[in-house]
Design an enzyme around this catalytic site. Structure first.
Site, short mmCIF file in Angstrom:
data_model
loop_
_atom_site.label_atom_id
_atom_site.label_comp_id
_atom_site.label_asym_id
_atom_site.label_seq_id
_atom_site.Cartn_x
_atom_site.Cartn_y
_atom_site.Cartn_z
N THR A 1 -37.87 2.60 4.31
CA THR A 1 -37.09 1.93 4.72
C THR A 1 -36.19 2.06 4.65
O THR A 1 -34.76 1.60 4.77
CB THR A 1 -37.41 0.52 5.39
OG1 THR A 1 -38.69 0.68 7.33
CG2 THR A 1 -36.12 -0.17 6.09
N CYS A 2 -35.90 0.81 3.34
CA CYS A 2 -34.30 0.72 2.43
C CYS A 2 -33.52 2.14 2.16
O CYS A 2 -32.51 2.10 2.20
CB CYS A 2 -35.20 -0.23 0.96
SG CYS A 2 -33.69 -0.78 0.20
N TYR B 1 -37.18 10.60 -5.03
CA TYR B 1 -38.42 9.64 -5.08
C TYR B 1 -39.49 10.50 -4.81
O TYR B 1 -40.82 10.23 -5.46
CB TYR B 1 -38.39 8.79 -3.54
CG TYR B 1 -38.14 6.95 -3.62
CD1 TYR B 1 -38.86 6.40 -3.23
CD2 TYR B 1 -36.39 6.64 -3.87
CE1 TYR B 1 -38.33 4.88 -3.34
CE2 TYR B 1 -36.56 5.90 -3.92
CZ TYR B 1 -37.68 4.51 -3.34
OH TYR B 1 -36.84 3.49 -3.78
N GLU C 1 -25.38 -7.87 9.45
CA GLU C 1 -24.33 -6.85 8.53
C GLU C 1 -23.30 -5.28 9.34
O GLU C 1 -22.54 -5.43 9.03
CB GLU C 1 -25.02 -6.76 7.17
CG GLU C 1 -25.70 -7.97 6.43
CD GLU C 1 -26.89 -7.06 6.19
OE1 GLU C 1 -27.41 -7.57 4.83
OE2 GLU C 1 -28.09 -5.85 6.48
N CYS D 1 -31.34 -0.84 3.27
CA CYS D 1 -30.67 -0.91 2.44
C CYS D 1 -29.32 -0.40 1.97
O CYS D 1 -28.23 -0.68 2.19
CB CYS D 1 -31.26 -1.54 1.60
SG CYS D 1 -32.86 -2.65 1.61
N GLU E 1 -16.25 -19.20 -11.97
CA GLU E 1 -15.86 -20.27 -12.93
C GLU E 1 -16.32 -21.32 -12.79
O GLU E 1 -16.34 -22.28 -13.07
CB GLU E 1 -14.23 -19.98 -13.34
CG GLU E 1 -13.23 -20.18 -12.94
CD GLU E 1 -12.46 -20.10 -13.80
OE1 GLU E 1 -12.44 -21.03 -14.16
OE2 GLU E 1 -11.46 -18.91 -13.22
N HIS F 1 -12.91 -16.93 -17.56
CA HIS F 1 -11.16 -17.36 -15.78
C HIS F 1 -10.48 -16.24 -16.41
O HIS F 1 -10.62 -15.40 -17.97
CB HIS F 1 -10.16 -18.42 -17.34
CG HIS F 1 -9.27 -19.35 -15.76
ND1 HIS F 1 -9.37 -19.61 -14.61
CD2 HIS F 1 -8.17 -18.81 -16.27
CE1 HIS F 1 -8.39 -19.91 -14.23
NE2 HIS F 1 -7.49 -19.33 -14.98
N TYR G 1 -29.54 -11.69 9.06
CA TYR G 1 -29.23 -10.18 7.85
C TYR G 1 -28.50 -8.75 9.24
O TYR G 1 -27.65 -8.91 8.57
CB TYR G 1 -30.52 -9.70 7.39
CG TYR G 1 -31.13 -10.80 5.95
CD1 TYR G 1 -30.89 -10.42 4.91
CD2 TYR G 1 -31.92 -12.12 6.47
CE1 TYR G 1 -31.26 -11.33 3.10
CE2 TYR G 1 -32.76 -12.58 5.50
CZ TYR G 1 -31.97 -12.50 4.01
OH TYR G 1 -32.32 -13.42 3.20
N ILE G 2 -30.02 -8.05 8.91
CA ILE G 2 -29.02 -7.02 10.26
C ILE G 2 -27.93 -6.85 11.47
O ILE G 2 -26.83 -6.35 11.31
CB ILE G 2 -30.81 -6.39 10.55
CG1 ILE G 2 -31.30 -6.22 9.71
CG2 ILE G 2 -30.10 -5.01 12.03
CD1 ILE G 2 -33.12 -5.44 9.95
N GLY H 1 -29.54 -12.75 14.50
CA GLY H 1 -28.19 -14.19 13.97
C GLY H 1 -28.85 -14.33 12.20
O GLY H 1 -27.97 -14.72 11.93
N ARG I 1 -29.85 -18.44 10.82
CA ARG I 1 -31.60 -19.63 10.79
C ARG I 1 -31.56 -20.03 9.73
O ARG I 1 -32.56 -17.83 9.13
CB ARG I 1 -32.17 -19.31 11.86
CG ARG I 1 -33.22 -20.67 12.23
CD ARG I 1 -34.39 -19.93 13.12
NE ARG I 1 -35.05 -18.76 13.39
CZ ARG I 1 -35.47 -18.66 13.25
NH1 ARG I 1 -36.97 -19.96 12.26
NH2 ARG I 1 -36.69 -17.29 12.98
N GLY J 1 -42.76 -0.10 -1.71
CA GLY J 1 -43.99 -0.69 -2.71
C GLY J 1 -45.06 0.13 -2.37
O GLY J 1 -45.07 0.13 -4.27
N THR K 1 -36.82 -5.29 -0.38
CA THR K 1 -37.69 -4.68 -1.07
C THR K 1 -38.03 -4.75 -2.50
O THR K 1 -39.21 -4.53 -2.88
CB THR K 1 -36.20 -3.54 -0.88
OG1 THR K 1 -35.91 -2.46 0.19
CG2 THR K 1 -36.84 -1.87 -1.70
N LYS L 1 -27.03 0.85 4.84
CA LYS L 1 -26.41 0.16 5.15
C LYS L 1 -25.64 -0.69 4.27
O LYS L 1 -24.19 -0.29 4.51
CB LYS L 1 -27.51 -0.92 5.54
CG LYS L 1 -27.01 -2.42 6.11
CD LYS L 1 -26.24 -3.92 4.70
CE LYS L 1 -27.40 -3.68 3.93
NZ LYS L 1 -28.60 -4.46 4.21
N GLY M 1 -35.10 -9.01 14.75
CA GLY M 1 -35.88 -9.19 13.42
C GLY M 1 -36.89 -7.44 13.46
O GLY M 1 -36.45 -6.79 14.01
#
Length: 461
Positions: free
Chosen positions: A42-43, A99, A183, A48, A443, A438, A179-180, A177, A206, A16, A313, A51, A263
């Protein structure tokens, strides 16, 4: 003599902050960016990107197993954790350089040091230098939160340390429980670790659609990951190089590592926010901002995870860009935080956008559900016991597609494209009118014709 040293001072060199600095500099602003750790945030550095590299690497064993069903005979294979970590570090270093280079090419100046607010327009650097700025942007992100202190918490690692372990743990306990946690559970299991997930709630993920939560858990358990819900870690004992994790139900688990991923909290400490008059949002602990990312101080703004709004992100990048457009480009832009697609790179993968079934039923009087659960074509040859879930949540009155939820290979890639349709308020009829591509898994999204459930909320008498 200029009233201020710079037009914009950015605290934080993550996604950001970097985007805001580059865009502001492009509008002719004099910009300085302070980053005390590594450019990329962090990302890029410990989120991200590394990971996703680990996730890709952990899939290889499955690919080797699945190859047999397609006629391939693959001999003895081996995996070296230190090679993975070393190659990951090389790629992260490359991205950090990119960056840095992109910021400097824009004309902004980077200072590799900590920055603290002394007042609404003055920043004190750890070097002792003081800089005055017309505008200040805080983009310091977030950090892992271990939650309530328990005995032995000093032995616990977070996702930060997981990227730099000297060796692959044979057994690991992961509390969390979301994302992190999920993963990393898939990553370690894919590389051969024995994984146990501990979560305090009744089921993982959750806030996600209930069908997604059930499906992901069932698929993870098929892969041999133990998921224990309704309990927490009460204590961790260390015995040499081993650990014993004691749970709230009185049971215990032996492992080589214990990881908490329960968290993240906003990085607001030690920034001088109180001195400058910047208010904290009492509801979430992040910096309080309005729809323009402005704080309680007119010339100080904040974007990304430090606000604890939507910690993703691409959201931080969009907020940073909108800030620069508004303040320096004189093009007022507000970020729409509704209908943001998101993915969990668990195994299986989750992609979701829009409302869950539960949210839709609370907001709309008529809700139609279209759902399918099927064996992917690859599994018919590989023999792997896995299934894909696809679900559309539809407003039964307007026919608008309110949400799309996918679990399975490629879920994130599919969801990114579907998110365009959901954002444009496409109807189920629009999906039905789209000819299927297909053979693909996606589909199914345009061939489901019969609702699997219809919910009609009765009007109150």
């Amino acid at each position: 003599m200029a009233e201020f040293d710079v037009d914009l001072f950015v605290i934080g060199g993550g996604s950001g902050g970097v985007r805001a600095a580059r865009i502001a500099a492009g509008y002719g602003a004099k910009v300085m960016v302070a980053e005390e750790y590594r450019m990329g945030g962090t990302c890029v550095i410990r989120g991200c990107v590394p990971k996703k590299l680990f996730v890709i690497g952990s899939h290889v064993h499955d690919e080797i197993e699945d190859a047999v069903g397609f006629g391939w005979s693959i001999g003895q294979v081996s995996f070296d954790w230190t090679t993975l970590v070393a190659n990951k570090d090389k790629e992260i270093a490359r991205l950090e350089g990119a960056y840095t280079s992109n910021v400097e090419k824009s004309g902004a100046r980077i200072v590799k040091t900590r920055a603290v607010l002394e007042d609404a327009h003055t920043i004190r650097l750890a070097t002792g230098e003081k800089v005055t700025a017309k505008y200040i942007l805080i983009a310091t992100g977030g950090a892992p939160n271990h939650g309530p202190i328990v005995p032995g918490i000093e032995h616990v690692i977070s996702s930060n340390e997981a990227f730099h372990l000297k060796e692959l743990p044979k057994r690991i306990v992961i509390q969390g429980g979301g994302y992190i946690a999920l993963e990393f559970a898939g990553i370690f299991a894919g590389f051969g670790s024995d994984v146990t997930v501990i979560y305090r709630g009744d089921n993982i993920l959750r806030g996600f659609d209930e069908d997604v939560r059930k499906h992901v858990r069932a698929e993870m358990e098929k892969r041999g990951i133990t998921i224990l819900t309704g309990r927490t870690v009460a204590k961790i004992d260390k015995h040499g190089r081993d650990f014993t994790t004691h749970l709230s139900d009185g049971s215990s688990i032996a492992s080589d590592q214990v990881m908490f991923a329960i968290g993240r909290h906003p990085n607001v400490g030690g920034l001088g926010l109180e001195t400058a008059g910047v208010a904290i949002n009492p509801a979430n602990g992040g910096i309080q901002v309005d729809g323009w990312s402005k704080t309680s101080v007119d010339n100080i703004y904040a974007v990304g995870d430090v606000t604890h709004r939507t910690n993703l992100t691409p959201v931080a990048i969009r907020e940073g860009h909108a800030f620069a457009d508004t303040v320096f480009g004189k093009r007022p832009v507000q970020v729409d935080h509704a209908t943001i697609p998101t993915a969990v790179f668990s195994q299986p993968e989750v992609g979701t956008v829009g409302l869950t079934e539960e949210e839709a039923r609370a907001q709309f009087s008529h809700v139609d559900i279209y759902k399918t659960d099927f064996r992917p074509i690859k599994a018919t040859m590989s023999g792997r016991d896995t299934r894909v879930l696809m679900k559309l949540v539809v407003d039964g009155v307007s026919d608008r597609v309110l949400g799309c939820h996918i679990v399975g290979d490629g879920a994130a890639e599919i969801t990114q494209a579907v998110a365009i349709a959901v954002k444009m308020k496409a109807t189920k009829a629009d999906f039905d009118a789209t000819i299927a591509l297909h053979p693909t898994a996606s589909e199914e999204l345009v061939t489901m014709r019969t609702p699997s459930a219809r919910h009609v909320r009765q009007a109150a008498e």
